[in-house]
Design an enzyme around this catalytic site. Sequence first.
Site, PDB file in Angstrom:
ATOM      1  NE  ARG A  78      -4.576  -2.570  11.113  1.00 15.00           N
ATOM      2  CZ  ARG A  78      -5.142  -1.639  10.352  1.00 15.00           C
ATOM      3  NH1 ARG A  78      -6.462  -1.529  10.307  1.00 15.00           N
ATOM      4  NH2 ARG A  78      -4.392  -0.832   9.627  1.00 15.00           N
ATOM      5  CD  GLU A 102     -10.473  -2.472   8.197  1.00 16.41           C
ATOM      6  OE1 GLU A 102      -9.957  -3.132   7.282  1.00 16.41           O
ATOM      7  OE2 GLU A 102     -10.641  -1.244   8.144  1.00 16.41           O
ATOM      8  CD  GLU A 136      -3.424   3.195   2.263  1.00 19.87           C
ATOM      9  OE1 GLU A 136      -3.248   3.152   3.500  1.00 19.87           O
ATOM     10  OE2 GLU A 136      -4.377   2.638   1.694  1.00 19.87           O
ATOM     11  NE  ARG A 168      -6.089   2.479  11.994  1.00 18.81           N
ATOM     12  CZ  ARG A 168      -7.370   2.197  11.828  1.00 18.81           C
ATOM     13  NH1 ARG A 168      -7.907   1.187  12.484  1.00 18.81           N
ATOM     14  NH2 ARG A 168      -8.124   2.897  11.015  1.00 18.81           N
ATOM     15  CG  HIS A 169      -2.296   2.804   8.379  1.00 20.15           C
ATOM     16  ND1 HIS A 169      -2.908   3.616   9.298  1.00 20.15           N
ATOM     17  CD2 HIS A 169      -3.276   2.336   7.565  1.00 20.15           C
ATOM     18  CE1 HIS A 169      -4.210   3.651   9.058  1.00 20.15           C
ATOM     19  NE2 HIS A 169      -4.465   2.874   8.011  1.00 20.15           N
ATOM     20  NE  ARG A 211      -3.714  -2.388   0.331  1.00 23.54           N
ATOM     21  CZ  ARG A 211      -4.767  -2.669   1.100  1.00 23.54           C
ATOM     22  NH1 ARG A 211      -5.177  -1.793   1.985  1.00 23.54           N
ATOM     23  NH2 ARG A 211      -5.390  -3.811   0.963  1.00 23.54           N
ATOM     24  CB  SER A 264     -11.981  -4.840   4.829  1.00 26.58           C
ATOM     25  OG  SER A 264     -12.967  -4.125   4.118  1.00 26.58           O
TER      26      SER A 264
END
Length: 608
Positions: free
Chosen positions: A582, A531, A382, A388-389, A380, A534
């Site tokens: 996670r 989360e 991002e 948490r990422h 990712r 998903s």
Amino acid sequence: MSTEEEITQQITTLGNAIKDAKAAKKPKEEWDPLLQEMLALKTKFKEVTGKDFGPPPKEKKEKQVNTQKSSEKNKEKNAAKAAAKAAKEAKKEQNRLEREAREKAKADKLKGIGMDTFGDIPMVQSKEITDKRWTEINDLRPNLAGKDVLVRGHLQTSRLVGKGTFVLIRSSLYTVQGVCFESKDVPAAMVKYIANLPSEAVVDMKGKVTVPDQPIESATQKMVEIQISSFHCVNKPSAAMPFQMEDACRPDFEKESDVGAYLGKDEDQDKVAADGLVRVGQELRLDNRWLDLRTPANQSIFRVESMVGHLFRECLMQKGFVEIHTPKIISGSSEGGSDVFKLDYFGNEACLSMSPQLHKQMAAACSGFERVFETGPVFRAENSNTRRHLCEFNGMDMEMAIKEHYDEVLDVFSDLFIYIFDGINERCKNELERVREQHPFADLKYLRPTLKITYAEGCALLREAGVEQDDFEDLSTENEKKLGDIVKEKYDTDFFFMDKYPLAVRPFYTMPDPENPKLSNSYDFFIRGQEILSGAQRIHEPELLEERAKAWEIPLESIKAYVDSFRNGALPHGGGGIGLERVVMLFLGLPNIRKAAWFPRDPKRLSP
């Protein structure tokens, strides 16, 4: 043409300028051109004058030879002096050789030369296989009392006490104490050798197992002790330790927040906590991850993580799933977003896969496998600097055909997570306690079956608690955490899932809700308010897929192969993607996902 005097003047001026620059400690880049110019002038000086630049060499004074012949008496006297001097020199040389021999013998003894009970062993290069048998430290029990054992591990600590030394040897999660005191079989040099070895050296320790009068609290093997008979170093650290393992193993003094920004800095690295002890900061740990992973807590975290992957496979294979392996280089974004790592693929634009989504759907719904799963890297791009990422993590994905309702998928996920949670609690009891020693956490609470609420119900719970949340807006991280607290208080569970998310916040391939076009047949699972999964029922009709892709402004050409795979008859299906790190982070109550990633990759970290 310049004269000798002009060149001399120029060389002198340049030399003074260089001296001044060096005195001012200017960088070489500034005065190096002056040096090159001065060297060129010296070459020119020699061409003009025929001699090297500089003062003329001093003339050597020739020794005047005494031409007078010594008398016979002087000859005898000089001979006697020479003989005495030679004898004295010979005596000095003999003393030097004897002294060197003594020092060498002393050094050899300290190094273990000539003794086989201690010392450095030659590099292990797979030269031979001996009859030596090593015992694992975790197998050391009181029932081995009186037996000789050989163990290998890292030297965690050593203490010299009088004429003896105490050592703590560590292998993976386990430690054992060894004791060595001077005796007729143990020379002082051996005790000194052991005491002087650096911490974290790899050593072989041999000795007799004994049972101590009192449990040894500093070791995991509390009811045994090794009376050392031989001690050898296999490998010594060649660099200074960036931090002390004792500091790295200390329990957390206070609980960190598990949400919010992560700056990637150790501002408080040298700050002593209120208990007066120094702790190692997260970034220093990650910079030296190979050392940080040696701590018992980290050894346990990643054994738990390994078990999660094992239980994931075990449970799904029992349910008839097939493990697949999909490509990580693809032609278009697998999630319909723009946050992908792009790369040149032999002149074509490609990117790293954000998930195995498209290919696992092909395998399950279009290729006849019906039930598939995969574990593998997910990328990712991002720029999310949070706790948490990650930019690369390990995804655990599942996809399955359904008969009439995607609740069939939710039932499998509920069973899967309960299987994983039960398995960790049953099979990793020791690891959980070792994590808890350094990072205290409460046991995860979960219901059977898993608690299910709708997205609208979750939003309503937040509004009842005074939190603004619209039914058709995505949840923020803070609201997710708050909802987790509300659910824990209301239902006494840390684990639940929400169903019927707004269609606008889900990927293009998500099946719309048949009753409300603003909603979707999608869901998220949560642990401690964050989360971890998903998923959704997927669209299996190509026309609807194209319609939804256009709504997301995804070029149809980039997903042509994906859409075409549904044109030859596709099974209704659904699934989801789980973030391994996670899950581990939240099950163990860790405050930062980097603690659950072997070698984390975030926007600021690309090594080690």
